[in-house]
Design an enzyme around this catalytic site. Structure first.
Site, PDB file in Angstrom:
ATOM      1  N   ILE A  91       0.861  -1.189   0.000  1.00  0.00           N
ATOM      2  CA  ILE A  91       0.000   0.000   0.000  1.00  0.00           C
ATOM      3  C   ILE A  91       0.903   1.248   0.000  1.00  0.00           C
ATOM      4  CG2 ILE A  91      -1.876   1.193   1.191  1.00  0.00           C
ATOM      5  CD1 ILE A  91      -2.180  -1.628   2.695  1.00  0.00           C
ATOM      6  N   CYS A  92       0.627   2.139  -0.886  1.00  0.00           N
ATOM      7  CA  CYS A  92       1.353   3.421  -0.957  1.00  0.00           C
ATOM      8  C   CYS A  92       0.600   4.422  -0.082  1.00  0.00           C
ATOM      9  CB  CYS A  92       1.420   3.915  -2.404  1.00  0.00           C
ATOM     10  SG  CYS A  92       2.261   5.471  -2.590  1.00  0.00           S
ATOM     11  N   LEU A  93       0.990   4.443   1.217  1.00  0.00           N
ATOM     12  CA  LEU A  93       0.272   5.318   2.178  1.00  0.00           C
ATOM     13  C   LEU A  93       1.338   5.963   3.081  1.00  0.00           C
ATOM     14  CD1 LEU A  93      -2.643   6.066   2.975  1.00  0.00           C
ATOM     15  CD2 LEU A  93      -2.555   4.234   4.661  1.00  0.00           C
TER      16      LEU A  93
END
Lengths: 152, 425
Positions: A91-93
């Protein structure tokens, strides 16, 4: 003696049992066996493109938690098709890497991810999905994220 | 004091060293410093913050207010305890689940056991039946073995018997070969025994045949004697015949003289035609000469009667008589009576031919040659005929009858003996 990370995780676990977050189900039995590995089920919010779908998140904590951020990935067969979620479950968070603070918790992360999913308007993979999934490490924390979307 | 540190999520205790950031958020000193080593901002609001611009703060803890401190601790302990209770509840649930599972397993196992018991009993039954069958089969096998051994024995016996049979039928050289091959004393003993028995049988047969031969010889002798007798009788009859012929000649001579005398009388006395017959009759009462030119009604009737008598008599006399001379003339003068005779005689001939052992050729000859003189005339071989006296005929027939009865008896006896011998064979 329990380590500070374990004490913190126990409290978080107790808090989530006491006040569960809607759309987030924690696997109590597994957490009780190993407090450093949580499996959380996220239910697609109603009125969004993920309505009726369920996704499984895996939280891995180390003993420096909460100062170190947990490693959070989607696991299982159903990985949500989202512009910030790679097909391998990463996840790109920002809050999971550089924007992490010890004030954040599992519940907060779950809420952030759920809101991220709910804000999506169309199902699509990140543009660099193919290259990333071929080159990345297993641990998403080893990735140096370059965040371009500040809307989340 | 119901305030907690966000980093470690523990409640602040009065004894803790509590620090605040410039933005006013409070943390444990340990927690805040640990975080500031990593990042220089407030964990809660990300406001810039360093170890230099954090301050320790002090709460004025009232000694009287110890209960409140206690209550905070108590809340914490309660939280911990509830967690433990939950854990224990979870374990209890797990254990119950396990128990239920185990009970289910137990039930299923019990069912399985029951099933297995039934199957075991079935198998036991099957085993019992199989054992029974096995016993039966073993007994069958034993009987079969016995039969096999018997069969083998019988085979060997059969072979032996075959060799014996071959010995019985084979030639001398073959027998020698067989004896060379067959060196088993037992077999040889059996062979010798059978051969001896065969020899005995043959001897018995030979004896029987010898006896038969002797009896046949005796018969032959008897026959020969009878034949001699018959020949003697024939010669006597022939001599009689000769004497009779001589007498006949004399009588003819006489007759001729008398006729000449009658002719002389006829010249003198020309009366009715019947008179000479009337005259003749008393003279020729015994002779009764049949002249073909002058057949008298009386003599015809008599002749017919005689013929009938002959026909009915079935006497083999005629056969014997057939060898005598002068009957061929009868064929030349076939008459009504002769035809009748030939018809009637035929079946008789057949019957006799059936009985006779000297069959076809001789009998056929008799058939052809026996032709009865229609008027019981005897041709004397000189071209004329003479009428045989009734008494003579009778005598002859009687003699022949007696001869035939004598002749036929031994024949039949011989025949019987032959047939008996054939049957014995």
């Amino acid at each position: 003696m329990t380590s500070p990370s374990e004490r913190r995780l126990r409290k978080e676990f107790l808090e989530l049992i006491k006040n569960p977050i809607p759309g987030v189900i924690i696997d109590g039995e597994k957490i009780e066996k190993n407090i450093n590995e949580w499996n959380v089920t996220i239910i697609g919010a109603e009125g969004t493109i993920y309505q009726g779908e369920t996704f499984e998140l895996q939280f891995l904590f180390n003993d420096k938690y909460p100062f170190d951020s947990p490693s959070v990935v989607f696991i299982g067969k159903n990985i949500p098709e989202h512009s910030h979620i790679y097909s391998n479950g990463h996840i790109c968070l920002s809050i999971l890497s550089q924007d992490w603070t010890p004030a954040l918790s599992v519940g907060a992360v779950c809420l952030s991810i759920r809101s991220m999913l709910s804000s999506a308007t169309k199902k699509e993979r990140p543009p660099d999905d193919l290259i990333y999934t071929k080159t990345c490490s297993k641990n998403p924390k080893k990735t140096k994220w370059f965040f371009h979307d500040d809307n989340v | 004091m119901n305030i907690s540190c966000v980093i470690c999520s523990d409640l602040f205790v009065s004894t803790d060293s509590i620090y605040t950031t410039p933005c006013g958020h409070i943390f444990h000193q340990v927690c805040l410093i640990q975080w500031l080593e990593r990042k220089k901002d407030c964990p809660q609001c990300r406001h810039k913050c360093t170890e230099r611009n954090i301050f320790r703060i002090y709460f004025n803890n009232n000694n009287l207010d110890t209960s409140s401190v206690n209550s905070e601790n108590l809340i914490e302990t309660i939280d911990n305890l509830t967690l433990k209770v939950r854990e224990s509840e979870m374990t209890v649930k797990n254990l119950e689940n396990q128990k239920n599972k185990l009970e289910d397993q137990l039930q299923s196992k019990e069912k399985k056991i029951k099933k297995l018991d039934t199957t075991v009993s079935q198998f036991n039954q099957i085993i019992a039946t199989m054992r029974h069958e096995n016993d039966l089969l073993s007994s069958h096998r034993a009987s079969y073995k016995i039969i096999e051994t018997e069969n083998a024995e019988l085979k060997s016996k059969l072979e032996l018997l075959q060799t014996v049979e071959s010995v019985l039928t084979a030639s001398q050289s073959e027998i020698d070969e067989i004896l060379k091959q067959n060196l088993d004393p037992r077999n040889l003993a059996v062979m010798v025994g059978t051969l001896r028995r065969e020899l005995n049988c043959n001897e018995e047969r030979k004896n029987i045949m010898r006896k038969q031969l002797q009896s046949i010889k005796n018969d032959l002798r008897a026959e020969q004697e009878e034949r001699k007798k018959l020949e003697e009788a024939l010669s006597s009859y022939e001599s009689k015949n000769h004497s009779l012929q001589n007498r006949l000649k004399k009588l003819e001579m006489k007759n001729w003289h008398e006729n000449s005398e009658i002719e002389k009388d006829n010249v003198n006395v020309t009366t009715e035609l019947n008179t000479p017959e009337v005259v003749k009759k008393p003279r020729l009462a015994l002779l009764d000469i049949d002249d073909s030119n002058t057949p008298s009604p009386l003599s015809r009737d008599e002749l017919q009667k005689r013929i009938q008598k002959i026909q009915e008599s079935d006497s083999p006399y005629f056969k014997v008589k057939s060898s005598s001379i002068g009957l061929t003339c009868a064929i030349k003068n076939p008459s009504h009576s002769h035809e009748q005779k030939s018809e009637t005689i035929a079946p008789n001939e057949k019957e006799t031919s059936k009985l006779s052992i000297f069959r076809k050729p001789h009998l056929k000859m008799t058939l052809n040659t026996i032709k009865k003189p229609d008027n019981a005339c005897i041709y004397n071989g000189l071209g004329s005929t003479t009428k045989v006296l009734q008494s003579d005929l009778k005598e002859a027939s009687k003699g022949l009858d007696s001869f035939w009865s004598v002749a036929s008896k031994p024949k039949s006896n011989f025949k019987k003996k032959l047939s008996a011998a054939a049957l014995n064979k």
